[in-house]
Motif scaffolding. Structure first.
Motif, PDB file in Angstrom:
ATOM      1  N   ARG A   1      43.575  50.353  33.221  1.00 27.31           N
ATOM      2  CA  ARG A   1      42.189  49.879  33.348  1.00 27.31           C
ATOM      3  C   ARG A   1      41.251  51.059  33.666  1.00 27.31           C
ATOM      4  NH1 ARG A   1      40.811  44.526  34.247  1.00 27.31           N
ATOM      5  NH2 ARG A   1      42.506  43.065  33.748  1.00 27.31           N
ATOM      6  N   ALA A   2      41.682  51.918  34.575  1.00 27.05           N
ATOM      7  CA  ALA A   2      40.871  53.094  34.906  1.00 27.05           C
ATOM      8  C   ALA A   2      40.724  54.012  33.692  1.00 27.05           C
ATOM      9  CB  ALA A   2      41.498  53.838  36.079  1.00 27.05           C
ATOM     10  N   ALA A   3      41.810  54.127  32.906  1.00 29.27           N
ATOM     11  CA  ALA A   3      41.757  54.960  31.708  1.00 29.27           C
ATOM     12  C   ALA A   3      40.773  54.399  30.687  1.00 29.27           C
ATOM     13  CB  ALA A   3      43.147  55.072  31.097  1.00 29.27           C
ATOM     14  N   MET A   4      40.714  53.061  30.613  1.00 24.62           N
ATOM     15  CA  MET A   4      39.781  52.446  29.671  1.00 24.62           C
ATOM     16  C   MET A   4      38.333  52.661  30.099  1.00 24.62           C
ATOM     17  SD  MET A   4      39.780  48.567  28.140  1.00 24.62           S
ATOM     18  CE  MET A   4      38.695  48.157  26.776  1.00 24.62           C
ATOM     19  N   LEU A   5      38.079  52.575  31.397  1.00 24.89           N
ATOM     20  CA  LEU A   5      36.723  52.837  31.884  1.00 24.89           C
ATOM     21  C   LEU A   5      36.330  54.294  31.643  1.00 24.89           C
ATOM     22  CD1 LEU A   5      36.214  50.896  35.251  1.00 24.89           C
ATOM     23  CD2 LEU A   5      35.499  50.290  32.949  1.00 24.89           C
ATOM     24  N   GLU A   6      37.302  55.182  31.822  1.00 25.50           N
ATOM     25  CA  GLU A   6      37.016  56.603  31.544  1.00 25.50           C
ATOM     26  C   GLU A   6      36.687  56.817  30.076  1.00 25.50           C
ATOM     27  OE1 GLU A   6      36.450  60.572  32.458  1.00 25.50           O
ATOM     28  OE2 GLU A   6      36.811  58.890  33.830  1.00 25.50           O
TER      29      GLU A   6
ATOM     30  N   ASN B   1      30.241  44.179  24.368  1.00 28.66           N
ATOM     31  CA  ASN B   1      29.749  43.301  25.430  1.00 28.66           C
ATOM     32  C   ASN B   1      30.010  41.832  25.121  1.00 28.66           C
ATOM     33  OD1 ASN B   1      28.870  45.472  26.925  1.00 28.66           O
ATOM     34  ND2 ASN B   1      26.704  45.234  26.403  1.00 28.66           N
ATOM     35  N   ASP B   2      29.947  41.488  23.839  1.00 32.07           N
ATOM     36  CA  ASP B   2      30.237  40.107  23.445  1.00 32.07           C
ATOM     37  C   ASP B   2      31.699  39.768  23.720  1.00 32.07           C
ATOM     38  OD1 ASP B   2      29.518  37.573  21.986  1.00 32.07           O
ATOM     39  OD2 ASP B   2      31.067  38.346  20.634  1.00 32.07           O
ATOM     40  N   VAL B   3      32.585  40.707  23.360  1.00 30.36           N
ATOM     41  CA  VAL B   3      34.013  40.497  23.643  1.00 30.36           C
ATOM     42  C   VAL B   3      34.233  40.421  25.153  1.00 30.36           C
ATOM     43  CG1 VAL B   3      36.293  41.556  23.517  1.00 30.36           C
ATOM     44  CG2 VAL B   3      34.808  41.563  21.499  1.00 30.36           C
ATOM     45  N   GLN B   4      33.619  41.325  25.890  1.00 34.50           N
ATOM     46  CA  GLN B   4      33.753  41.340  27.342  1.00 34.50           C
ATOM     47  C   GLN B   4      33.267  40.021  27.958  1.00 34.50           C
ATOM     48  OE1 GLN B   4      35.171  43.420  29.363  1.00 34.50           O
ATOM     49  NE2 GLN B   4      34.210  43.177  31.370  1.00 34.50           N
ATOM     50  N   GLY B   5      32.203  39.479  27.429  1.00 36.69           N
ATOM     51  CA  GLY B   5      31.646  38.232  27.971  1.00 36.69           C
ATOM     52  C   GLY B   5      32.497  37.021  27.692  1.00 36.69           C
TER      53      GLY B   5
ATOM     54  N   PRO C   1      37.589  49.034  37.731  1.00 42.20           N
ATOM     55  CA  PRO C   1      38.586  48.733  36.702  1.00 42.20           C
ATOM     56  C   PRO C   1      38.949  47.259  36.633  1.00 42.20           C
ATOM     57  CG  PRO C   1      39.213  50.701  37.910  1.00 42.20           C
ATOM     58  CD  PRO C   1      38.056  50.102  38.635  1.00 42.20           C
ATOM     59  N   ALA C   2      38.897  46.559  37.777  1.00 45.14           N
ATOM     60  CA  ALA C   2      39.252  45.143  37.788  1.00 45.14           C
ATOM     61  C   ALA C   2      38.254  44.297  37.026  1.00 45.14           C
ATOM     62  CB  ALA C   2      39.361  44.651  39.230  1.00 45.14           C
ATOM     63  N   ALA C   3      37.070  44.825  36.723  1.00 48.53           N
ATOM     64  CA  ALA C   3      36.025  44.043  36.047  1.00 48.53           C
ATOM     65  C   ALA C   3      36.240  43.955  34.541  1.00 48.53           C
ATOM     66  CB  ALA C   3      34.663  44.648  36.358  1.00 48.53           C
ATOM     67  N   ILE C   4      37.218  44.657  34.009  1.00 46.85           N
ATOM     68  CA  ILE C   4      37.491  44.556  32.574  1.00 46.85           C
ATOM     69  C   ILE C   4      38.068  43.176  32.292  1.00 46.85           C
ATOM     70  CG2 ILE C   4      38.852  45.455  30.651  1.00 46.85           C
ATOM     71  CD1 ILE C   4      38.782  48.181  31.989  1.00 46.85           C
ATOM     72  N   ALA C   5      37.449  42.453  31.373  1.00 44.48           N
ATOM     73  CA  ALA C   5      37.883  41.084  31.055  1.00 44.48           C
ATOM     74  C   ALA C   5      38.947  41.138  29.969  1.00 44.48           C
ATOM     75  CB  ALA C   5      36.689  40.239  30.614  1.00 44.48           C
ATOM     76  N   ALA C   6      40.197  41.348  30.390  1.00 44.40           N
ATOM     77  CA  ALA C   6      41.295  41.476  29.427  1.00 44.40           C
ATOM     78  C   ALA C   6      41.862  40.130  29.017  1.00 44.40           C
ATOM     79  CB  ALA C   6      42.402  42.336  30.034  1.00 44.40           C
ATOM     80  N   ALA C   7      41.777  39.141  29.906  1.00 45.82           N
ATOM     81  CA  ALA C   7      42.436  37.853  29.665  1.00 45.82           C
ATOM     82  C   ALA C   7      41.475  36.853  29.042  1.00 45.82           C
ATOM     83  CB  ALA C   7      42.973  37.304  30.970  1.00 45.82           C
ATOM     84  N   SER C   8      42.045  35.910  28.306  1.00 44.67           N
ATOM     85  CA  SER C   8      41.268  34.769  27.841  1.00 44.67           C
ATOM     86  C   SER C   8      41.009  33.858  29.025  1.00 44.67           C
ATOM     87  CB  SER C   8      42.024  34.027  26.740  1.00 44.67           C
ATOM     88  OG  SER C   8      42.241  34.856  25.614  1.00 44.67           O
ATOM     89  N   PRO C   9      39.918  33.100  29.026  1.00 40.13           N
ATOM     90  CA  PRO C   9      39.601  32.229  30.169  1.00 40.13           C
ATOM     91  C   PRO C   9      40.732  31.260  30.496  1.00 40.13           C
ATOM     92  CG  PRO C   9      37.718  32.399  28.710  1.00 40.13           C
ATOM     93  CD  PRO C   9      38.859  33.049  28.007  1.00 40.13           C
TER      94      PRO C   9
END
Length: 442
Positions: A127-132, A300-304, A333-341
């Motif tokens: 997650r940290a790597a993705m934010l970087e 951002n659409d995917v993230q939302g 890093p925890a704010a990355i929305a990786a999972a489906s709702p």
């Protein structure tokens, strides 16, 4: 006897003038724009029909070995070269802007980081790597936009400077026209003014394509941008040239003469290259802005649509700033929305949508295509510039062959006129000696 002395004196004066002209040619052999001169000598007739011709020699004028046709060819060829080379400058700036930030690689790193996170959605390190990687993409977009904006600012500066220079050259040519109206025809002063006129015309052709006409005194009228273009110089009146860019980014040049404004549309010279460069820079910036907007909105659409580690809906990962730059919004890093709702922290369903966005939007491919298109245009311009440079060199060589100074020929003339000068001096001496002999007869 006095006639014999007058004949000798006229020869001395005439050949002294010819020697001066030849010396000037030799001294200015390497002077840019200098046109070879020659002294025109004419026979002086007698004062009556009985005496006829052969009463001496006189200087009737200084002739320039100018070739107006070849000079026009040099101006046209130089104008083409200046346009192409100036256009290449801005294409090179675009290439540096598009490739300098490695935007396609940064986007690839971002999407690859998403793929790596999908293997272990709850782990902190990926997650940290993705934010970087997200921060790298934002910096690459912003750096690319700033580089293009910097090139646009430099273009504006160059355009304003060239427009002002064209106005200054026009003013200088108008003053030369004024001088040509007063100078004596066939004089050394006229030849010097005509050399200056041709040099200014050649400099003006490096800024814009010029169409010139000349009156009987050699005064030039100049139009820029074609035979029906803006009148830059007419007699002693000269136009001032200004540069402007409108809200849409389109550039224009305006000439103002005697209170009348005209649009100058250059098709040659550096101003034409600047106009082309401005259009290409505008297109490049628009393309990058569109790409950035689609990238930011898509991510951002995917993230939302997903859910972060805290079970909350995803917040925007990027933001578009004023001026077209991009900012990375997430710092946790925890704010990355990786999972489906509703699928839990181990789910990576939302990251698959990020992969789908990558394949459908083709951000990296489009960026590479932009670079490739600009690179192809730059390579083509370089090829054209080489051909035009050869044409220009040939035109200059042809003009110089007709109008330039040949030191070997001038050396021969120098000896010839020296001998003629000495012969004329000998005529005076013989006349004096003959007169003295006659006076001594008892």
């Amino acid at each position: 006897m006095s006639d014999l002395m007058s004949i000798g004196a006229s020869g001395v004066r005439a050949h002294q003038a010819a020697l001066t002209t030849t010396s000037d040619n030799i001294a200015n052999a390497a002077t840019p724009g200098y046109v070879r001169r020659s002294t025109t000598l004419t026979q002086v007739g007698g004062t009556s029909v009985r005496l006829g011709a052969g009463m001496g020699v006189a200087v009737s004028g200084i002739a320039r070995a100018a070739d107006t046709f070849r000079s026009a060819q040099v101006r046209a060829a130089g104008s083409d070269v200046a346009r192409t080379e100036t256009g290449m400058v801005w294409l090179d700036r675009i290439e540096s802007a598009l490739g300098g930030q490695a935007l396609d690689e940064r986007m690839g790193d971002f999407f690859n980081a998403g793929t790596a996170l999908a293997a272990d959605p709850s782990a902190t390190a990926p997650r940290a790597a993705m934010l970087e990687a997200a921060s790298g993409v934002a910096q690459a977009f912003s750096g690319t936009v700033r580089a293009i904006d910097s090139a646009i600012a430099d273009l504006d500066t160059a355009a304003a400077a060239d427009a002002a220079k064209l106005g200054e050259l026009s003013s200088g040519l108008a003053k030369i026209n004024e001088g040509l109206g007063r100078v004596t025809d066939g004089s050394a002063g006229q030849a010097q003014l005509l050399d200056q006129r041709d040099r200014l015309l050649e400099e003006m052709s490096g800024l814009t394509d010029v169409t010139t006409t000349f009156d009987s005194a050699g005064r030039a009228s100049v139009r820029g941008g074609g035979a029906d273009g803006a009148l830059l110089v007419h007699g002693s009146d000269a136009a001032k040239v200004g540069y402007a860019r409108n809200a849409d980014g389109a550039v224009s040049f305006v000439s103002s003469r005697a209170g009348v404004e005209s649009i100058l549309t250059p098709t040659g010279g550096s101003l034409a290259g600047i106009a082309e460069g401005a259009a290409r820079l505008g297109e490049a910036r628009a393309s990058i802005t569109t790409l950035a907007t689609e990238f930011v909105n898509g991510v951002n659409d995917v993230q939302g649509r997903g859910q972060d580690l805290a079970g909350k809906g995803g917040n925007p990962m990027f933001a578009l700033e004023t001026g077209g730059t991009v900012k990375a919004e997430l710092s946790d890093p925890a704010a990355i929305a990786a999972a489906s709702p509703g699928k839990g922290t181990r789910d990576n369903g939302n990251l698959s949508k990020l992969a789908d966005l990558r394949s459908t939007a083709k951000f990296e491919t489009r960026t590479v295509a932009l670079q490739a298109a600009n690179g192809s245009a730059l390579a083509a311009r370089k090829t054209v510039a080489q051909a035009q440079g050869s044409i220009n060199d040939s035109a200059v060589a042809a003009r110089d062959a007709a109008s330039g100074v040949n030191l070997d020929a001038e050396a021969i003339d120098l000896m010839r006129f020296q001998q003629a000068y000495q012969a004329s001096s000998r005529v005076i001496q013989v006349a004096r000696e003959t007169l003295d002999t006659l006076l001594q007869i008892r």
